[in-house]
Design a protein around this motif. Structure first.
Motif, PDB file in Angstrom:
ATOM      1  N   ASN A 167      -6.510 -49.391  39.908  1.00 38.34           N
ATOM      2  CA  ASN A 167      -5.144 -48.981  40.331  1.00 38.34           C
ATOM      3  C   ASN A 167      -5.147 -47.546  40.650  1.00 38.34           C
ATOM      4  N   ARG A 225      -9.728 -51.980  34.960  1.00 37.31           N
ATOM      5  CA  ARG A 225      -8.404 -52.209  35.572  1.00 37.31           C
ATOM      6  C   ARG A 225      -7.708 -50.898  35.894  1.00 37.31           C
ATOM      7  N   LYS A 226      -7.859 -49.907  35.024  1.00 37.09           N
ATOM      8  CA  LYS A 226      -7.237 -48.594  35.254  1.00 37.09           C
ATOM      9  C   LYS A 226      -7.848 -47.912  36.467  1.00 37.09           C
ATOM     10  N   ARG A 227      -9.156 -48.059  36.652  1.00 33.90           N
ATOM     11  CA  ARG A 227      -9.838 -47.449  37.792  1.00 33.90           C
ATOM     12  C   ARG A 227      -9.471 -48.122  39.112  1.00 33.90           C
ATOM     13  N   HIS A 239     -10.125 -52.729  30.186  1.00 39.31           N
ATOM     14  CA  HIS A 239      -8.975 -51.857  30.459  1.00 39.31           C
ATOM     15  C   HIS A 239      -9.380 -50.683  31.344  1.00 39.31           C
ATOM     16  N   TRP A 240     -10.571 -50.137  31.108  1.00 37.66           N
ATOM     17  CA  TRP A 240     -11.040 -49.030  31.917  1.00 37.66           C
ATOM     18  C   TRP A 240     -11.237 -49.438  33.369  1.00 37.66           C
TER      19      TRP A 240
END
Length: 95
Positions: A95, A91-93, A88-89
């Protein structure tokens, strides 16, 4: 019957047969498989990360004198959670 075998093709028959004929070859289309390769690389990286975290967590739990019956499942749960958090980290970075 012999007359049909020796019959000459007329001009209309030749034109029709040439129009409906399919090409005997197809142009080569380059297949870009870089996305699949990246997905496979990410899958194996996640698997390796899960394994390393599981081993380290199990080592810590077993060093703390926790029973192996509880240490190994707990280590797998902690590793699964850590793998998901890192995913998740990342993928967040992106975007």
């Amino acid at each position: 019957m012999n007359s049909n075998l020796k019959r000459q093709l007329e001009e209309d028959d030749l034109v029709y047969s040439q129009e409906t004929a399919q090409p005997k070859y197809q142009d080569y289309q380059v297949y870009d498989d870089t996305k699949e390769k990246v997905k496979e690389l990410i899958f194996f990286a996640k698997l390796a990360f899960f394994c390393v975290v599981t081993v380290l967590t199990a080592f810590v739990l077993l060093s703390a004198k926790l029973s192996p019956v509880f240490a190994f499942p707990l280590a797998m749960l902690i590793s699964f959670g850590a793998t998901n958090l890192v995913g998740h980290w990342v993928r967040k970075r992106q975007n």
